[in-house]
Design a protein around this motif. Structure first.
Motif, PDB file in Angstrom:
ATOM      1  N   VAL A 159       0.834  -1.198   0.000  1.00 39.78           N
ATOM      2  CA  VAL A 159       0.000   0.000   0.000  1.00 39.78           C
ATOM      3  C   VAL A 159       0.872   1.253   0.000  1.00 39.78           C
ATOM      4  CG1 VAL A 159      -1.714   1.303   1.313  1.00 39.78           C
ATOM      5  CG2 VAL A 159      -1.886  -1.181   1.147  1.00 39.78           C
ATOM      6  N   LEU A 160       1.941   1.261   0.813  1.00 35.67           N
ATOM      7  CA  LEU A 160       2.841   2.409   0.829  1.00 35.67           C
ATOM      8  C   LEU A 160       3.486   2.599  -0.546  1.00 35.67           C
ATOM      9  CD1 LEU A 160       4.607   1.908   4.282  1.00 35.67           C
ATOM     10  CD2 LEU A 160       3.086   3.785   3.654  1.00 35.67           C
ATOM     11  N   ALA A 161       3.934   1.490  -1.149  1.00 29.38           N
ATOM     12  CA  ALA A 161       4.580   1.580  -2.457  1.00 29.38           C
ATOM     13  C   ALA A 161       3.633   2.140  -3.509  1.00 29.38           C
ATOM     14  CB  ALA A 161       5.094   0.202  -2.883  1.00 29.38           C
ATOM     15  N   LYS A 166       1.617   6.742  -6.868  1.00 29.54           N
ATOM     16  CA  LYS A 166       0.525   7.619  -7.284  1.00 29.54           C
ATOM     17  C   LYS A 166       0.794   9.072  -6.917  1.00 29.54           C
ATOM     18  CE  LYS A 166      -3.204   4.232  -7.436  1.00 29.54           C
ATOM     19  NZ  LYS A 166      -3.370   4.414  -8.894  1.00 29.54           N
ATOM     20  N   VAL A 167       1.353   9.298  -5.727  1.00 34.00           N
ATOM     21  CA  VAL A 167       1.669  10.666  -5.342  1.00 34.00           C
ATOM     22  C   VAL A 167       2.768  11.231  -6.228  1.00 34.00           C
ATOM     23  CG1 VAL A 167       2.572  12.131  -3.500  1.00 34.00           C
ATOM     24  CG2 VAL A 167       0.909  10.368  -2.963  1.00 34.00           C
ATOM     25  N   ALA A 168       3.783  10.400  -6.525  1.00 36.14           N
ATOM     26  CA  ALA A 168       4.873  10.856  -7.382  1.00 36.14           C
ATOM     27  C   ALA A 168       4.377  11.173  -8.780  1.00 36.14           C
ATOM     28  CB  ALA A 168       5.967   9.787  -7.438  1.00 36.14           C
ATOM     29  N   ALA A 177      -0.489  16.547  -5.169  1.00 35.94           N
ATOM     30  CA  ALA A 177      -1.364  15.389  -5.140  1.00 35.94           C
ATOM     31  C   ALA A 177      -1.854  15.197  -3.729  1.00 35.94           C
ATOM     32  CB  ALA A 177      -0.614  14.140  -5.626  1.00 35.94           C
ATOM     33  N   ASP A 178      -2.980  14.555  -3.611  1.00 32.25           N
ATOM     34  CA  ASP A 178      -3.555  14.312  -2.301  1.00 32.25           C
ATOM     35  C   ASP A 178      -3.174  12.911  -1.847  1.00 32.25           C
ATOM     36  OD1 ASP A 178      -5.032  14.009  -0.034  1.00 32.25           O
ATOM     37  OD2 ASP A 178      -6.984  14.434  -0.954  1.00 32.25           O
ATOM     38  N   PRO A 179      -2.336  12.771  -0.821  1.00 29.19           N
ATOM     39  CA  PRO A 179      -1.935  11.448  -0.348  1.00 29.19           C
ATOM     40  C   PRO A 179      -3.118  10.592   0.066  1.00 29.19           C
ATOM     41  CG  PRO A 179      -0.577  13.173   0.637  1.00 29.19           C
ATOM     42  CD  PRO A 179      -1.709  13.848  -0.060  1.00 29.19           C
TER      43      PRO A 179
END
Length: 346
Positions: A159-161, A166-168, A177-179
């Motif tokens: 999930v972190l990856a 997605k944020v990057a 971007a919205d984390p």
């Protein structure tokens, strides 16, 4: 001699590669924890564009945490803190660059660094965040790494990856971007305090708390000054907690500690009572609360009058017993922290 020297070199290389103790590396008794997590997204975390990450070390450390192997964790954490600060910044940035809050139990080092991590992820540049990690002493860097590993160890790696990717991607396309959206898109249920409709959440009792004892001292020019001495009132309260949550100086009962206007002793005029000891953050809100009065107790008249005249209080602690002898012992042992706080009357 040549053969023995070659064996030592191979053991040293094995030690450097695995992070194991030299004796284990030399004896060939090192072990690994499998499966190793996939940390291929880690370079996407802004950590300083020219710095090379040690993904193998990071993967073995996360695997050791998931396995609960304390010897490996201790060795690998020490290696990362001493030698691999960019990798540390990336591991921590993957967590605190994407999560909206650090959580109630995070260390002071993490609380201070997390905003830099969020800014780095949104802006796509990690120089400032890395510089802050690089400048940390080993205790602060270790605290930050341990906090981040708590998240990696819970099995949130995929999930972190995905959130990092997605944020990057969002940062590169839009600049921000919205984390929270990244976590939702990755399939993780995300709840905020607003979502839970809990109203105002009081976090005071989730952190170590202290009690206070009234004392008096004198300034170098022989003027009387009010003094508050802290003693631990809950588990984990003590010298290590105060060192982590404050920047108070070690004080040996000689001279005066520094004055910090962000530390406030709150006093209520109506009943001449003390209400609490807090640190006020840059936004004007309380960000640290060390002591809160459990009940209203009017102060002795002479102490209140001194408080009114001085407008400042010397705060020191922690002590094991609430007497001058314990205070002196703590000062002599170098286990006394102190600051001069402002009095906030209301």
């Amino acid at each position: 001699m040549v053969k023995k020297h070659g064996k030592k070199q191979r053991a040293k290389k094995r030690q450097d590669r695995t992070g194991a103790a030299y004796s284990s590396a030399a004896a060939g008794t090192t072990h690994t924890h499998t499966p190793l997590p996939d940390l291929s997204a880690l370079p996407l975390v802004p950590h300083g564009s020219w710095r090379v990450l040690d993904l193998d070390l990071a993967a073995r450390l996360v695997a050791a945490c998931r396995a609960g192997c304390q010897p490996c964790q201790q060795t690998l954490i020490t290696k990362m803190v001493k030698e691999k600060r960019a990798t540390l910044a990336a591991l921590a940035g993957a967590v605190y660059g994407t999560l909206p809050t650090v959580g109630f139990v995070a260390s002071e080092a993490t609380r201070q660094w997390a905003p830099l991590a969020r800014t780095a992820m949104q802006a796509g540049t990690g120089e400032e965040a890395f510089a802050a990690v690089d400048a940390m002493d080993e205790a602060a860097a270790t605290a930050l790494l341990n906090d981040a590993l708590d998240h990696w160890a819970m099995g949130d790696g995929p999930v972190l990856a995905e959130a990092v990717r997605k944020v990057a991607e969002g940062a590169s396309r839009r600049g921000t971007a919205d984390p929270m959206d990244a976590f939702r898109e990755a399939g993780m249920k995300v709840f905020t305090l607003d979502d839970l409709d809990l109203g105002d959440v009081d976090t005071y009792h989730l952190a170590p708390n202290y009690g206070v004892t009234l004392m008096k001292t004198t300034t170098p020019d022989d003027q009387p000054m009010p003094m508050l001495v802290l003693y631990p009132e809950t588990e984990n309260a003590g010298i290590e907690d105060l060192e982590a949550r404050t920047d108070w100086e070690h004080w040996g009962l000689h001279g005066m500690p520094d004055m910090d206007p962000h530390w406030r002793v709150r006093a209520r005029i109506a009943d001449r009572s003390l209400q609490g000891l807090v640190h006020v953050g840059p936004d004007g809100e309380d960000d640290i609360e060390l002591w809160r009065a459990a009940e209203t107790v009017s102060l002795p008249e002479h102490w209140w009058d001194l408080l009114d005249r001085a407008q400042h209080v010397l705060v020191a602690g922690p002590v094991k017993e609430t007497d001058h002898q314990a205070l002196q012992a703590a000062g002599d042992a170098g286990e006394l922290l102190a600051v001069i706080a402002r009095v906030s009357f209301h």
